[in-house]
Design an enzyme around this catalytic site. Structure first.
Site, PDB file in Angstrom:
ATOM      1  N   HIS A 141     -13.205  -4.063  16.278  1.00 13.59           N
ATOM      2  CA  HIS A 141     -13.380  -3.283  17.261  1.00 13.59           C
ATOM      3  C   HIS A 141     -14.734  -3.627  17.866  1.00 13.59           C
ATOM      4  O   HIS A 141     -15.769  -3.272  17.235  1.00 13.59           O
ATOM      5  CB  HIS A 141     -13.130  -1.773  17.243  1.00 13.59           C
ATOM      6  CG  HIS A 141     -11.885  -1.319  17.411  1.00 13.59           C
ATOM      7  ND1 HIS A 141     -11.411  -0.275  16.458  1.00 13.59           N
ATOM      8  CD2 HIS A 141     -10.726  -1.903  17.811  1.00 13.59           C
ATOM      9  CE1 HIS A 141     -10.168  -0.448  16.542  1.00 13.59           C
ATOM     10  NE2 HIS A 141      -9.484  -1.257  17.422  1.00 13.59           N
ATOM     11  N   HIS A 150     -14.470  -0.553   9.784  1.00 16.45           N
ATOM     12  CA  HIS A 150     -14.633  -0.015  11.048  1.00 16.45           C
ATOM     13  C   HIS A 150     -15.763   0.975  11.127  1.00 16.45           C
ATOM     14  O   HIS A 150     -16.367   1.407   9.921  1.00 16.45           O
ATOM     15  CB  HIS A 150     -13.510   0.903  11.230  1.00 16.45           C
ATOM     16  CG  HIS A 150     -12.371   0.034  11.650  1.00 16.45           C
ATOM     17  ND1 HIS A 150     -11.709  -0.361  12.801  1.00 16.45           N
ATOM     18  CD2 HIS A 150     -11.466  -0.912  10.977  1.00 16.45           C
ATOM     19  CE1 HIS A 150     -10.534  -1.085  12.954  1.00 16.45           C
ATOM     20  NE2 HIS A 150     -10.317  -1.280  11.490  1.00 16.45           N
ATOM     21  N   GLU A 163     -18.053  -1.317  17.269  1.00 13.50           N
ATOM     22  CA  GLU A 163     -18.425  -0.664  15.909  1.00 13.50           C
ATOM     23  C   GLU A 163     -19.366  -1.512  15.223  1.00 13.50           C
ATOM     24  O   GLU A 163     -18.838  -1.903  14.260  1.00 13.50           O
ATOM     25  CB  GLU A 163     -17.124  -0.451  15.267  1.00 13.50           C
ATOM     26  CG  GLU A 163     -16.146   0.679  15.998  1.00 13.50           C
ATOM     27  CD  GLU A 163     -14.598   0.782  15.407  1.00 13.50           C
ATOM     28  OE1 GLU A 163     -14.585   0.359  14.239  1.00 13.50           O
ATOM     29  OE2 GLU A 163     -13.848   1.502  16.035  1.00 13.50           O
ATOM     30  N   GLU A 205     -14.001   3.270   6.834  1.00 11.51           N
ATOM     31  CA  GLU A 205     -14.816   3.822   7.815  1.00 11.51           C
ATOM     32  C   GLU A 205     -15.934   4.219   7.642  1.00 11.51           C
ATOM     33  O   GLU A 205     -16.428   4.761   6.459  1.00 11.51           O
ATOM     34  CB  GLU A 205     -14.060   5.147   8.507  1.00 11.51           C
ATOM     35  CG  GLU A 205     -12.676   4.728   9.024  1.00 11.51           C
ATOM     36  CD  GLU A 205     -12.749   4.197  10.374  1.00 11.51           C
ATOM     37  OE1 GLU A 205     -13.968   4.103  10.874  1.00 11.51           O
ATOM     38  OE2 GLU A 205     -11.574   4.078  10.989  1.00 11.51           O
TER      39      GLU A 205
END
Length: 287
Positions: free
Chosen positions: A22, A120, A25, A193
């Protein structure tokens, strides 16, 4: 030192890491940079890891989206992290190439792909944490929790209490979900994350803003955690050299004057201070 896992004919244990699927990010790139900088350094722990493990890293899965300044999609308007099941070589070339490489390794009897980690950044939650998969095999499910528990001990900004394991249908096309179903029961797939904003150290209520260096520090701790996972601590030469400076650093990383610089008591290692968001989550005792 004998490269026990890398000598001709030996089975290779592979850790596969991807990031920036993404484009918006950006913290994922700094975490990945921390992993890379540490692994290619002359730090004794890095040398042991290189001698015993193979790290395959794809640091940017969505380069066209990054170039265009997109937040989530590629040039063609696809959320690439929903197309792992059947990536098109035309519409999703990076996913297609990485998936083909993973399948080739999976089919090679001399290679054991033990970990897949997709990095991420999270827009609402604090700290670093992981998503894992749910398996019918209870033993496999429990073994999957070992790596995030060890990382929680090694990184003060990683929270095991925020780590969760699920099979949400919405996430079916993600790398973590798809590869978790494709690979065998000796492989573990995670989404790592990290907050866009800040983290809270255990025992405090103050939010510490993330910086580029803090993200890279998390990356270094991710790499170093494999030393604990594979129980390679006794192979680390003494004395330990300081972790090499990154581009943004102005001071040595390990000065030994603050709690963050204290060791852990593992043989031959001086990992950065372990703590987590909730003290009660300390499932593995600090040695």
């Amino acid at each position: 030192m004998l490269r026990a896992n890398l000598r001709p004919g030996a089975e290779q244990k592979v850790v596969f890491i991807t990031a920036r699927v993404h484009p918006g990010e950006t913290p994922s790139s700094f975490v990945c940079q921390g992993i890379i900088d540490f692994l290619v350094s002359q730090h004794p722990i890095a040398k042991v890891l290189r001698d015993h493990l193979v790290f395959k890293i794809a640091p940017m899965l969505n380069p066209d989206g990054v170039y265009l300044g997109n937040y989530r999609c590629s040039l063609m308007g696809f959320d690439l992290n929903r197309h792992w099941a059947n990536p098109s070589p035309w519409a999703h070339p990076t996913l297609h190439g990485v998936k083909q490489l993973i399948i080739e390794m999976y089919n090679n009897p001399k290679i054991n792909l033990e970990f897949y980690i997709d990095i991420h950044a999270h827009s609402t939650m604090m700290n670093g944490f992981m998503y894992g998969n749910i398996f019918e095999d209870e033993e496999r499910f429990q073994r999957q929790a070992v790596l995030p528990k060890l990382l929680c001990q090694n990184a003060e900004d990683f929270s095991y209490s925020s780590t969760s394991f699920n099979r949400d249908a919405v996430k079916a096309g993600t790398g973590r979900r798809f590869l978790g179903g494709l690979l065998n029961d000796t492989s573990y797939c995670y989404t790592l994350e990290v907050s866009f904003y800040s983290y809270i150290v255990a025992g405090t209520t103050t939010a510490v803003p993330y910086t580029e260096e803090a993200y890279m520090k998390l990356g270094r701790n991710v790499a170093r955690t494999f030393l604990d996972y594979y129980r390679l601590n006794s192979l680390v030469e003494r004395p330990l050299a300081p972790t090499p400076k990154t581009r943004k650093e102005k001071e040595p990383l390990f000065k030994g004057t603050t709690p963050q610089g204290q060791g852990t008591g593992h043989v031959g290692s001086k990992l950065e201070k372990r703590s987590q968001t909730q003290p009660k989550d300390q499932s593995l005792p600090t040695q």
